[in-house]
Design a protein around this motif. Structure first.
Motif, PDB file in Angstrom:
ATOM      1  N   ILE A 137       0.845  -1.208   0.000  1.00 42.99           N
ATOM      2  CA  ILE A 137       0.000   0.000   0.000  1.00 42.99           C
ATOM      3  C   ILE A 137       0.874   1.249   0.000  1.00 42.99           C
ATOM      4  CG2 ILE A 137      -1.655   1.337   1.366  1.00 42.99           C
ATOM      5  CD1 ILE A 137      -2.781  -1.365   2.361  1.00 42.99           C
ATOM      6  N   ILE A 138       1.918   1.239   0.828  1.00 40.64           N
ATOM      7  CA  ILE A 138       2.822   2.401   0.920  1.00 40.64           C
ATOM      8  C   ILE A 138       3.486   2.675  -0.428  1.00 40.64           C
ATOM      9  CG2 ILE A 138       4.983   3.216   1.934  1.00 40.64           C
ATOM     10  CD1 ILE A 138       4.143   1.668   4.505  1.00 40.64           C
ATOM     11  N   PHE A 139       4.020   1.642  -1.051  1.00 45.80           N
ATOM     12  CA  PHE A 139       4.710   1.844  -2.320  1.00 45.80           C
ATOM     13  C   PHE A 139       3.741   2.038  -3.477  1.00 45.80           C
ATOM     14  CE2 PHE A 139       8.490   0.603  -0.082  1.00 45.80           C
ATOM     15  CZ  PHE A 139       9.484   1.314  -0.746  1.00 45.80           C
ATOM     16  N   GLY A 140       2.508   1.627  -3.318  1.00 43.66           N
ATOM     17  CA  GLY A 140       1.497   1.973  -4.316  1.00 43.66           C
ATOM     18  C   GLY A 140       1.294   3.472  -4.379  1.00 43.66           C
ATOM     19  N   TRP A 141       1.401   4.140  -3.216  1.00 42.23           N
ATOM     20  CA  TRP A 141       1.316   5.606  -3.169  1.00 42.23           C
ATOM     21  C   TRP A 141       2.629   6.249  -3.636  1.00 42.23           C
ATOM     22  CZ3 TRP A 141      -0.830   5.365   2.493  1.00 42.23           C
ATOM     23  CH2 TRP A 141      -2.182   5.006   2.460  1.00 42.23           C
ATOM     24  N   ILE A 142       3.742   5.742  -3.124  1.00 48.23           N
ATOM     25  CA  ILE A 142       5.043   6.343  -3.436  1.00 48.23           C
ATOM     26  C   ILE A 142       5.353   6.291  -4.928  1.00 48.23           C
ATOM     27  CG2 ILE A 142       7.546   6.070  -3.122  1.00 48.23           C
ATOM     28  CD1 ILE A 142       6.985   5.162  -0.259  1.00 48.23           C
ATOM     29  N   LEU A 143       5.038   5.161  -5.569  1.00 47.19           N
ATOM     30  CA  LEU A 143       5.393   4.956  -6.975  1.00 47.19           C
ATOM     31  C   LEU A 143       4.263   5.311  -7.937  1.00 47.19           C
ATOM     32  CD1 LEU A 143       7.277   1.550  -6.600  1.00 47.19           C
ATOM     33  CD2 LEU A 143       8.291   3.814  -6.878  1.00 47.19           C
ATOM     34  N   ASN A 144       3.221   5.927  -7.439  1.00 47.06           N
ATOM     35  CA  ASN A 144       2.124   6.338  -8.319  1.00 47.06           C
ATOM     36  C   ASN A 144       2.640   7.368  -9.321  1.00 47.06           C
ATOM     37  OD1 ASN A 144      -0.336   8.149  -9.054  1.00 47.06           O
ATOM     38  ND2 ASN A 144      -1.222   6.268  -8.237  1.00 47.06           N
ATOM     39  N   SER A 145       2.311   7.178 -10.589  1.00 48.95           N
ATOM     40  CA  SER A 145       2.866   8.046 -11.636  1.00 48.95           C
ATOM     41  C   SER A 145       2.283   9.451 -11.616  1.00 48.95           C
ATOM     42  CB  SER A 145       2.618   7.408 -13.007  1.00 48.95           C
ATOM     43  OG  SER A 145       1.227   7.203 -13.221  1.00 48.95           O
ATOM     44  N   GLU A 146       1.102   9.652 -11.010  1.00 51.57           N
ATOM     45  CA  GLU A 146       0.456  10.961 -11.022  1.00 51.57           C
ATOM     46  C   GLU A 146       0.759  11.775  -9.766  1.00 51.57           C
ATOM     47  OE1 GLU A 146      -3.676  10.402 -11.682  1.00 51.57           O
ATOM     48  OE2 GLU A 146      -3.412   9.430 -13.628  1.00 51.57           O
ATOM     49  N   TYR A 147       0.616  11.168  -8.575  1.00 52.74           N
ATOM     50  CA  TYR A 147       0.817  11.922  -7.339  1.00 52.74           C
ATOM     51  C   TYR A 147       1.837  11.266  -6.401  1.00 52.74           C
ATOM     52  CZ  TYR A 147      -2.607   8.409  -5.894  1.00 52.74           C
ATOM     53  OH  TYR A 147      -3.275   7.220  -5.672  1.00 52.74           O
ATOM     54  N   GLY A 148       2.649  10.363  -6.926  1.00 48.02           N
ATOM     55  CA  GLY A 148       3.612   9.651  -6.099  1.00 48.02           C
ATOM     56  C   GLY A 148       4.766  10.530  -5.641  1.00 48.02           C
ATOM     57  N   VAL A 149       5.279  10.237  -4.461  1.00 47.02           N
ATOM     58  CA  VAL A 149       6.390  11.001  -3.881  1.00 47.02           C
ATOM     59  C   VAL A 149       7.664  10.842  -4.707  1.00 47.02           C
ATOM     60  CG1 VAL A 149       7.847  11.257  -1.820  1.00 47.02           C
ATOM     61  CG2 VAL A 149       5.405  10.786  -1.578  1.00 47.02           C
ATOM     62  N   PHE A 150       7.887   9.619  -5.206  1.00 49.34           N
ATOM     63  CA  PHE A 150       9.124   9.329  -5.918  1.00 49.34           C
ATOM     64  C   PHE A 150       9.243  10.178  -7.182  1.00 49.34           C
ATOM     65  CE2 PHE A 150      12.332   6.416  -7.784  1.00 49.34           C
ATOM     66  CZ  PHE A 150      13.165   6.318  -6.685  1.00 49.34           C
ATOM     67  N   ASN A 151       8.192  10.242  -7.962  1.00 47.84           N
ATOM     68  CA  ASN A 151       8.214  11.049  -9.187  1.00 47.84           C
ATOM     69  C   ASN A 151       8.277  12.540  -8.868  1.00 47.84           C
ATOM     70  OD1 ASN A 151       8.222   8.856 -10.843  1.00 47.84           O
ATOM     71  ND2 ASN A 151       6.185   9.163 -11.692  1.00 47.84           N
ATOM     72  N   TYR A 152       7.687  12.937  -7.763  1.00 52.24           N
ATOM     73  CA  TYR A 152       7.762  14.346  -7.352  1.00 52.24           C
ATOM     74  C   TYR A 152       9.202  14.743  -7.039  1.00 52.24           C
ATOM     75  CZ  TYR A 152       7.423  18.486  -4.417  1.00 52.24           C
ATOM     76  OH  TYR A 152       7.616  19.738  -3.885  1.00 52.24           O
ATOM     77  N   LEU A 153       9.925  13.866  -6.318  1.00 50.04           N
ATOM     78  CA  LEU A 153      11.327  14.144  -5.999  1.00 50.04           C
ATOM     79  C   LEU A 153      12.173  14.193  -7.262  1.00 50.04           C
ATOM     80  CD1 LEU A 153      11.762  11.879  -2.826  1.00 50.04           C
ATOM     81  CD2 LEU A 153      11.509  14.367  -2.897  1.00 50.04           C
ATOM     82  N   LEU A 154      11.864  13.307  -8.212  1.00 51.39           N
ATOM     83  CA  LEU A 154      12.599  13.329  -9.482  1.00 51.39           C
ATOM     84  C   LEU A 154      12.320  14.614 -10.260  1.00 51.39           C
ATOM     85  CD1 LEU A 154      12.131   9.632 -10.718  1.00 51.39           C
ATOM     86  CD2 LEU A 154      14.223  10.660  -9.824  1.00 51.39           C
TER      87      LEU A 154
END
Length: 324
Positions: A137-154
């Motif tokens: 569940i956590i990584f489903g949010w983190i790696l979400n292509s639209e609102y994920g934290v990971f893509n935001y940091l990138l």
């Protein structure tokens, strides 16, 4: 010797025999819960699954004996079987080195004499006790292509992040990243091995002018090589049995790019209701794991260092010199 003395002697012997019998039985009574649990929950189902692999065993209906039919079908007719095996091995090739390296780096970091290091040890270990469902569940949010934290940091450094869970080229990388979240157990095992190394080795090396990097490769790595062997085997087994993250994050998609062998077996058993066929699949993976483990053990003699072996060799040399 009169009758009374004989009776007394017999009674004493009987008591001694009973006492010895109790001494022999008592340890087994203490470990009996584990023995019962092993028989009921491990060896029993294992043997039963081997029996099931020789049957066409639907969830509803009568099983039909097919002998090696499930195994023949697996190798000759089922293309998904071969694809899942290849995909799982590909995942293991990425997963195992990454997790071992990450766990070793974290172990080196938490072994440093820094103020407040105990807090960091706890922080790094906590993800290990989190369930696979919660991690998914956590990584489903983190790696979400639209609102994920990971893509935001990138995006902060000018990189347009990929669709981690929707792109077949990136989905397997996403599973690897999520799985690296639970390296805490390997980290602690490495940490224990590192802290158990005698400090005099490092002191002597520094007196000879050795750098920290040289000390790591010439002292730390050889002395923790048995621990590396253990973590390598457990990590390889874990990679080949990957199921929960693929099931919950991607369900094997997109386009079956994360349809690992564990998910393939799971779907055959509980989605397609082919319990006999799934048992044959599971036993094939058991053989693969057994062979890989044996191969790792066989190769370990070339790169694993044991201090006891050095001590034994030294004693043999001393004995040989005395004989001369």
């Amino acid at each position: 010797m009169n009758a009374v003395e004989k009776n007394t002697l017999e009674v004493n012997n009987t008591k001694k025999k009973k006492g010895k019998l109790k001494e022999k039985i008592t340890p087994y009574l203490f470990i009996s819960p584990w023995i019962i649990g092993f028989i009921v929950f491990t060896s029993g189902p294992l043997i039963f699954s081997l029996i099931m692999s020789g049957f066409d065993w639907p969830v509803i209906g009568s099983p039909e004996f097919v002998g090696f039919g499930n195994y023949i079908k697996m190798f000759t007719e089922d293309q998904q079987f071969r694809d899942s095996i290849f995909l799982t091995l590909k995942f293991a090739v990425i997963f195992v080195p990454l997790n071992l390296t990450l766990a070793l780096v974290l172990a080196l970091l938490i072994s440093q004499p820094i103020k407040g290091i105990k807090i960091y040890r706890t922080i790094f270990y906590i993800p290990t006790v989190v369930s696979g469902v919660a991690i998914s569940i956590i990584f489903g949010w983190i790696l979400n292509s639209e609102y994920g934290v990971f893509n935001y940091l990138l995006s902060l450094i000018g990189i347009d992040g990929p669709k981690w869970l929707q792109d077949p080229n990136w989905a397997i990388i996403a599973i690897v990243i999520a799985s690296a979240f639970g390296v805490g157990t390997m980290m602690l095992i490495f940490y224990t091995a590192i802290t158990s190394i005698d400090k005099t080795y490092y002191e002597a090396a520094k007196l000879d002018g050795a750098s920290s990097v040289r000390c790591f490769f010439m002292i730390t790595l050889p002395l923790i090589s048995p621990t590396i062997l253990f973590n390598l085997i457990t990590c390889t087994i874990s990679a080949l049995q990957q199921l929960s993250l693929a099931l919950l994050l991607t369900s094997g998609g997109p386009m079956k790019s994360t349809y690992f062998y564990g998910l393939y077996v799971y779907n055959n058993a509980f989605k397609h209701h082919k319990l006999g066929y799934a048992s044959a699949n599971a036993w094939f993976m058991f053989i693969i794991i057994l062979l890989l483990t044996a191969l790792i053990f066989r190769s370990s003699s070339m790169w694993t260092f044991y201090e006891t072996e050095v001590a034994t060799n030294k004693s043999k040399k001393k004995g040989a010199k005395k004989c001369k």
